[in-house]
Write a protein that holds these residues in place. Structure first.
Motif, PDB file in Angstrom:
ATOM      1  N   SER A  94      38.464  43.988  33.050  1.00 60.84           N
ATOM      2  CA  SER A  94      39.409  45.115  33.083  1.00 60.84           C
ATOM      3  C   SER A  94      39.174  46.047  34.269  1.00 60.84           C
ATOM      4  CB  SER A  94      39.307  45.920  31.777  1.00 60.84           C
ATOM      5  OG  SER A  94      37.992  46.454  31.625  1.00 60.84           O
ATOM      6  N   ALA A  95      38.075  45.847  34.965  1.00 70.81           N
ATOM      7  CA  ALA A  95      37.767  46.682  36.132  1.00 70.81           C
ATOM      8  C   ALA A  95      38.636  46.259  37.322  1.00 70.81           C
ATOM      9  CB  ALA A  95      36.286  46.552  36.486  1.00 70.81           C
ATOM     10  N   PRO A  96      38.790  47.137  38.316  1.00 65.58           N
ATOM     11  CA  PRO A  96      39.587  46.778  39.509  1.00 65.58           C
ATOM     12  C   PRO A  96      38.811  45.835  40.433  1.00 65.58           C
ATOM     13  CG  PRO A  96      38.663  48.970  39.755  1.00 65.58           C
ATOM     14  CD  PRO A  96      38.320  48.538  38.360  1.00 65.58           C
ATOM     15  N   VAL A  97      38.482  44.684  39.871  1.00 63.43           N
ATOM     16  CA  VAL A  97      37.715  43.673  40.597  1.00 63.43           C
ATOM     17  C   VAL A  97      38.459  42.343  40.464  1.00 63.43           C
ATOM     18  CG1 VAL A  97      35.488  42.506  40.822  1.00 63.43           C
ATOM     19  CG2 VAL A  97      35.573  44.864  39.999  1.00 63.43           C
ATOM     20  N   SER A  98      38.685  41.663  41.571  1.00 67.95           N
ATOM     21  CA  SER A  98      39.405  40.397  41.521  1.00 67.95           C
ATOM     22  C   SER A  98      38.496  39.289  41.011  1.00 67.95           C
ATOM     23  CB  SER A  98      39.931  40.031  42.915  1.00 67.95           C
ATOM     24  OG  SER A  98      38.861  39.653  43.768  1.00 67.95           O
ATOM     25  N   TYR A  99      39.127  38.192  40.583  1.00 68.33           N
ATOM     26  CA  TYR A  99      38.359  37.050  40.103  1.00 68.33           C
ATOM     27  C   TYR A  99      37.468  36.477  41.205  1.00 68.33           C
ATOM     28  CZ  TYR A  99      41.733  37.244  36.270  1.00 68.33           C
ATOM     29  OH  TYR A  99      42.486  37.657  35.205  1.00 68.33           O
ATOM     30  N   VAL A 100      37.974  36.509  42.420  1.00 69.84           N
ATOM     31  CA  VAL A 100      37.191  35.988  43.547  1.00 69.84           C
ATOM     32  C   VAL A 100      35.896  36.782  43.705  1.00 69.84           C
ATOM     33  CG1 VAL A 100      37.146  35.653  46.052  1.00 69.84           C
ATOM     34  CG2 VAL A 100      39.219  35.122  44.753  1.00 69.84           C
ATOM     35  N   GLU A 101      35.984  38.088  43.579  1.00 66.33           N
ATOM     36  CA  GLU A 101      34.805  38.949  43.728  1.00 66.33           C
ATOM     37  C   GLU A 101      33.808  38.738  42.585  1.00 66.33           C
ATOM     38  OE1 GLU A 101      37.592  42.291  45.941  1.00 66.33           O
ATOM     39  OE2 GLU A 101      37.029  42.498  43.826  1.00 66.33           O
ATOM     40  N   VAL A 102      34.323  38.496  41.384  1.00 65.47           N
ATOM     41  CA  VAL A 102      33.446  38.203  40.248  1.00 65.47           C
ATOM     42  C   VAL A 102      32.678  36.911  40.490  1.00 65.47           C
ATOM     43  CG1 VAL A 102      33.382  37.596  37.795  1.00 65.47           C
ATOM     44  CG2 VAL A 102      34.867  39.441  38.579  1.00 65.47           C
ATOM     45  N   VAL A 103      33.381  35.882  40.935  1.00 64.78           N
ATOM     46  CA  VAL A 103      32.744  34.584  41.186  1.00 64.78           C
ATOM     47  C   VAL A 103      31.725  34.693  42.313  1.00 64.78           C
ATOM     48  CG1 VAL A 103      33.142  32.211  41.958  1.00 64.78           C
ATOM     49  CG2 VAL A 103      34.708  33.262  40.323  1.00 64.78           C
ATOM     50  N   ILE A 104      32.084  35.387  43.385  1.00 68.43           N
ATOM     51  CA  ILE A 104      31.154  35.536  44.505  1.00 68.43           C
ATOM     52  C   ILE A 104      29.882  36.251  44.049  1.00 68.43           C
ATOM     53  CG2 ILE A 104      30.762  36.680  46.730  1.00 68.43           C
ATOM     54  CD1 ILE A 104      33.701  36.196  47.387  1.00 68.43           C
ATOM     55  N   GLY A 105      30.026  37.287  43.230  1.00 66.51           N
ATOM     56  CA  GLY A 105      28.864  38.035  42.753  1.00 66.51           C
ATOM     57  C   GLY A 105      27.934  37.186  41.909  1.00 66.51           C
ATOM     58  N   TYR A 106      28.476  36.526  40.883  1.00 70.16           N
ATOM     59  CA  TYR A 106      27.654  35.734  39.971  1.00 70.16           C
ATOM     60  C   TYR A 106      27.113  34.466  40.629  1.00 70.16           C
ATOM     61  CZ  TYR A 106      28.751  38.561  35.856  1.00 70.16           C
ATOM     62  OH  TYR A 106      28.838  39.580  34.950  1.00 70.16           O
ATOM     63  N   VAL A 107      27.995  33.723  41.290  1.00 73.12           N
ATOM     64  CA  VAL A 107      27.574  32.461  41.917  1.00 73.12           C
ATOM     65  C   VAL A 107      26.651  32.733  43.099  1.00 73.12           C
ATOM     66  CG1 VAL A 107      28.391  30.421  43.167  1.00 73.12           C
ATOM     67  CG2 VAL A 107      29.600  31.195  41.127  1.00 73.12           C
ATOM     68  N   GLY A 108      26.942  33.785  43.856  1.00 70.02           N
ATOM     69  CA  GLY A 108      26.075  34.128  44.990  1.00 70.02           C
ATOM     70  C   GLY A 108      24.669  34.465  44.547  1.00 70.02           C
ATOM     71  N   ALA A 109      24.539  35.201  43.439  1.00 68.19           N
ATOM     72  CA  ALA A 109      23.212  35.540  42.926  1.00 68.19           C
ATOM     73  C   ALA A 109      22.486  34.292  42.446  1.00 68.19           C
ATOM     74  CB  ALA A 109      23.335  36.550  41.786  1.00 68.19           C
ATOM     75  N   ALA A 110      23.183  33.413  41.704  1.00 67.42           N
ATOM     76  CA  ALA A 110      22.560  32.188  41.203  1.00 67.42           C
ATOM     77  C   ALA A 110      22.112  31.290  42.352  1.00 67.42           C
ATOM     78  CB  ALA A 110      23.537  31.436  40.298  1.00 67.42           C
ATOM     79  N   ALA A 111      22.953  31.158  43.380  1.00 70.99           N
ATOM     80  CA  ALA A 111      22.600  30.330  44.539  1.00 70.99           C
ATOM     81  C   ALA A 111      21.417  30.931  45.297  1.00 70.99           C
ATOM     82  CB  ALA A 111      23.810  30.184  45.459  1.00 70.99           C
ATOM     83  N   SER A 112      21.376  32.255  45.409  1.00 70.33           N
ATOM     84  CA  SER A 112      20.261  32.916  46.106  1.00 70.33           C
ATOM     85  C   SER A 112      18.940  32.646  45.394  1.00 70.33           C
ATOM     86  CB  SER A 112      20.504  34.427  46.179  1.00 70.33           C
ATOM     87  OG  SER A 112      21.651  34.726  46.934  1.00 70.33           O
ATOM     88  N   LYS A 113      18.955  32.718  44.059  1.00 68.07           N
ATOM     89  CA  LYS A 113      17.738  32.427  43.295  1.00 68.07           C
ATOM     90  C   LYS A 113      17.282  30.990  43.538  1.00 68.07           C
ATOM     91  CE  LYS A 113      19.508  35.342  39.573  1.00 68.07           C
ATOM     92  NZ  LYS A 113      19.995  35.329  38.178  1.00 68.07           N
ATOM     93  N   SER A 114      18.239  30.053  43.542  1.00 67.84           N
ATOM     94  CA  SER A 114      17.895  28.644  43.740  1.00 67.84           C
ATOM     95  C   SER A 114      17.337  28.402  45.138  1.00 67.84           C
ATOM     96  CB  SER A 114      19.136  27.775  43.513  1.00 67.84           C
ATOM     97  OG  SER A 114      19.619  27.927  42.208  1.00 67.84           O
ATOM     98  N   ILE A 115      17.910  29.050  46.134  1.00 66.23           N
ATOM     99  CA  ILE A 115      17.419  28.883  47.505  1.00 66.23           C
ATOM    100  C   ILE A 115      16.007  29.450  47.630  1.00 66.23           C
ATOM    101  CG2 ILE A 115      17.767  29.600  49.897  1.00 66.23           C
ATOM    102  CD1 ILE A 115      20.824  29.545  49.270  1.00 66.23           C
ATOM    103  N   MET A 116      15.768  30.622  47.030  1.00 67.80           N
ATOM    104  CA  MET A 116      14.418  31.204  47.021  1.00 67.80           C
ATOM    105  C   MET A 116      13.427  30.238  46.386  1.00 67.80           C
ATOM    106  SD  MET A 116      15.334  35.093  45.835  1.00 67.80           S
ATOM    107  CE  MET A 116      13.708  35.269  45.100  1.00 67.80           C
ATOM    108  N   LEU A 117      13.833  29.655  45.259  1.00 69.84           N
ATOM    109  CA  LEU A 117      12.973  28.715  44.551  1.00 69.84           C
ATOM    110  C   LEU A 117      12.714  27.475  45.398  1.00 69.84           C
ATOM    111  CD1 LEU A 117      11.540  28.145  41.859  1.00 69.84           C
ATOM    112  CD2 LEU A 117      13.644  27.052  41.080  1.00 69.84           C
ATOM    113  N   GLY A 118      13.758  26.988  46.072  1.00 72.59           N
ATOM    114  CA  GLY A 118      13.600  25.813  46.926  1.00 72.59           C
ATOM    115  C   GLY A 118      12.607  26.046  48.056  1.00 72.59           C
TER     116      GLY A 118
END
Length: 253
Positions: A94-118
């Motif tokens: 319901s916030a003024p946030v687009s779906y693209v921005e939601v995906v970038i936020g969540y997926v970007g964080a998950a990918a960053s964790k995986s890269i750090m782990l790698g």
């Protein structure tokens, strides 16, 4: 593009990782280190070379890919499932946030964790087995591309799951077996001809093969095919995520 919203989601997810370093980082690194000790040092020292690479070094890309796939899926699926479970996902929607921005936020964080782990696993592997990286730039490309692709896949699983047990179904019963059967510990050229053809139906083969090529210039399939298959899977995940937000599948009910 609402960069403030992306940054807020991204750092919220990253802060959860830093609060649970033992579970998020230390545990997978320790588990992978045990593989290096058992297969790389103990068993690997008694085995011959594969593609002119010592067995201990040969399994480094495969073990790294095993951790990368599982952690990317786990981080992304848990990250989006928790807001669903607690009900806070409706505040995001319901916030003024687009779906693209939601995906970038969540997926970007998950990918960053995986890269750090790698990166940590690569550094840890050096303690147990000597290895070289023939194409560092391509190695980084495969690392980032795989992390983003399977973080998107995990994002889809997190939306699909309606219980904590379902978060682990696909990683445990599908992804892990496919990784073990995809050449993580061996070259598929060591298999009988019939099984080589059957194994090529396993999409993880292309990921591991391309990643191993970036280390030792040795691969079971053409590196361009590996990149192509990864990009195809990425495109499929993007289409599915677009459809989820377009229809509101398991988000608006």
């Amino acid at each position: 593009m609402n960069l403030y919203a992306i940054r807020a989601i991204y750092w919220f997810e990253m802060s959860r990782t830093f609060r649970t370093l033992l579970q998020s980082i230390a545990s997978p690194v320790l588990t992978t280190s045990l593989y290096f000790v058992v297969f790389g040092s103990a068993i690997g020292s008694r085995m011959g070379k594969i593609d002119d690479v010592s067995y201990g070094a040969f399994i480094v890309p495969g073990l790294l890919m095993l951790s990368l796939l599982n952690e990317s899926i786990s981080n992304a699926s848990f990250g989006i499932y928790m807001p669903k479970w607690s009900g806070t996902i409706y505040e995001v929607l319901s916030a003024p946030v687009s779906y693209v921005e939601v995906v970038i936020g969540y997926v970007g964080a998950a990918a960053s964790k995986s890269i750090m782990l790698g990166v940590l696993i690569l550094a840890t592997a050096r303690v147990f087995v000597p290895y070289e990286i023939a194409h560092p730039l391509w190695m980084v490309c495969f690392l980032v591309l795989t992390s983003v692709t399977f973080s998107l896949f995990g994002f889809i699983i997190g939306i699909w799951a309606d219980g904590f047990e379902k978060l682990q179904v696909i990683p445990l019963l599908v992804v892990t077996p496919l990784t073990f059967l995809g050449g993580a510990f061996y070259s598929i050229r060591m298999l009988p001809p019939l099984w080589q053809k059957i194994t090529l139906l396993n999409p993880v083969v292309y990921l591991i093969s391309g990643f191993r090529w970036s280390f030792y210039e040795a691969s079971d399939v053409n590196v361009s095919t590996s990149i192509g298959m990864t990009l195809v899977f990425l495109a499929v995940c993007l289409v599915v995520v677009w459809w989820i937000f377009k229809t509101g599948y398991k988000l608006k009910s």
